[in-house]
Scaffold this active site. Structure first.
Site, PDB file in Angstrom:
ATOM      1  N   ASN A  11      -8.462 -11.193   1.736  1.00  0.00           N
ATOM      2  CA  ASN A  11      -8.446 -11.770   3.192  1.00  0.00           C
ATOM      3  C   ASN A  11      -9.627 -12.012   3.567  1.00  0.00           C
ATOM      4  O   ASN A  11     -10.181 -11.242   3.906  1.00  0.00           O
ATOM      5  CB  ASN A  11      -7.214 -11.915   3.495  1.00  0.00           C
ATOM      6  CG  ASN A  11      -5.879 -11.985   2.385  1.00  0.00           C
ATOM      7  OD1 ASN A  11      -5.503 -12.964   2.671  1.00  0.00           O
ATOM      8  ND2 ASN A  11      -5.053 -11.145   2.301  1.00  0.00           N
ATOM      9  N   ASP A 109     -15.121  -2.715   8.478  1.00  0.00           N
ATOM     10  CA  ASP A 109     -13.771  -2.870   9.170  1.00  0.00           C
ATOM     11  C   ASP A 109     -13.412  -1.821   9.795  1.00  0.00           C
ATOM     12  O   ASP A 109     -12.207  -1.909  10.735  1.00  0.00           O
ATOM     13  CB  ASP A 109     -13.430  -3.310   7.480  1.00  0.00           C
ATOM     14  CG  ASP A 109     -12.974  -2.324   7.014  1.00  0.00           C
ATOM     15  OD1 ASP A 109     -13.797  -1.783   6.823  1.00  0.00           O
ATOM     16  OD2 ASP A 109     -11.826  -2.450   5.723  1.00  0.00           O
ATOM     17  N   THR A 184      15.627  -4.557 -12.762  1.00  0.00           N
ATOM     18  CA  THR A 184      14.403  -3.929 -12.562  1.00  0.00           C
ATOM     19  C   THR A 184      13.216  -4.743 -11.465  1.00  0.00           C
ATOM     20  O   THR A 184      12.794  -4.234 -10.936  1.00  0.00           O
ATOM     21  CB  THR A 184      13.879  -4.955 -14.026  1.00  0.00           C
ATOM     22  OG1 THR A 184      14.228  -4.403 -14.826  1.00  0.00           O
ATOM     23  CG2 THR A 184      11.992  -4.287 -13.633  1.00  0.00           C
TER      24      THR A 184
END
Length: 255
Positions: A11, A109, A184
């Protein structure tokens, strides 16, 4: 008004700041195939959406862990705002003393997150950034970045599980009602959400044991809100940590 861009592998987070006031923050998918013009159109539309005039931006700053896309994004920002961007990297003043084996290897970051956290919270603390990877950073009481841990992110691990098996399917990221799944899909959801929450709890406990004290923990990143509510440890979620950090770094380096 400062336009800040934090570019990750999955992103791109875009934010506009007026001093320390966040005017807007949004996320776009990182797409290696898009041109600077295509990104510029998206950026321009975002400013229009919030009723802001991009040419009124006085400065722009970018942090990136996708070097091959940095110039494209910087060009897009210049097309929209008419200004060159400050790029977080070597030579940029952050106010954080990086005490690791090779400071040049530390991702932009992680530096940006540490800058914002030190400005807003009292160290020592742990910073967790939940994106493509889940990263742990430790900042000591001297405001030194002394290291951390990196592991596969929530979606990264889930995608690996699905692509590496013949019978497991893609699922939505919401927690099932029970930890023990009776089918599942619920079993996969349990492993993904509760499993990652338990991992955060376990890692925090181990860091605290190594440091010999309880620690404030701050979590950021697009996936933090999905997982942190199911942690047993107290974790502060700060969605805008990186955008705020970029604003602080810009002010430290403006001429």
């Amino acid at each position: 008004m400062i336009f800040a861009v934090d570019m990750g592998n999955s992103n791109i987070v875009l934010g506009c700041l007026d001093g320390k006031k966040l005017i807007f923050e949004e996320r776009l998918a990182t797409n290696m195939g898009k041109t600077s013009l295509e990104y510029a159109i998206m950026f321009k539309n975002l400013f229009e959406l919030y009723g802001k005039i991009p040419t009124e931006v006085e400065g722009c700053i970018i942090s990136s862990v996708v070097p091959q896309l940095t110039d494209t994004i910087a060009d897009a920002v210049k097309k929209v705002c008419g200004k060159s961007s400050m790029i977080v990297g070597p030579g940029i003043k952050s106010g954080i003393n990086i005490v690791i084996d090779n400071p040049a290897q530390l991702g932009a970051d992680l530096i940006v997150g540490a800058v914002a956290a030190v400005d807003e919270y009292e160290p020592p603390f742990i910073i967790i950034d939940m994106g493509t990877a889940t990263t742990f950073s430790y900042i000591n009481e001297k405001r030194q970045f002394i290291g951390g841990a990196i592991m596969p992110g929530v979606v990264t691990a889930l995608n690996s599980l699905v692509s590496g098996t013949s019978q497991l399917i893609r699922i939505s990221l919401d927690a099932p009602k029970k930890i023990i799944g009776s089918n599942t899909i619920d079993s996969m959801k349990s492993g993904t959400i509760y499993g990652n929450a338990a991992m955060l709890d376990g890692m925090i406990t181990r860091v605290e044991e190594e440091m010999g004290r309880e620690l404030l923990t701050i979590a950021t990143g697009g996936l933090a809100k999905l997982v942190v509510p199911y942690c047993k440890k107290k974790i502060v979620v700060d969605d805008s940590l990186l955008i705020k950090g970029l604003g602080i770094i810009y002010e430290k380096n403006r001429k």
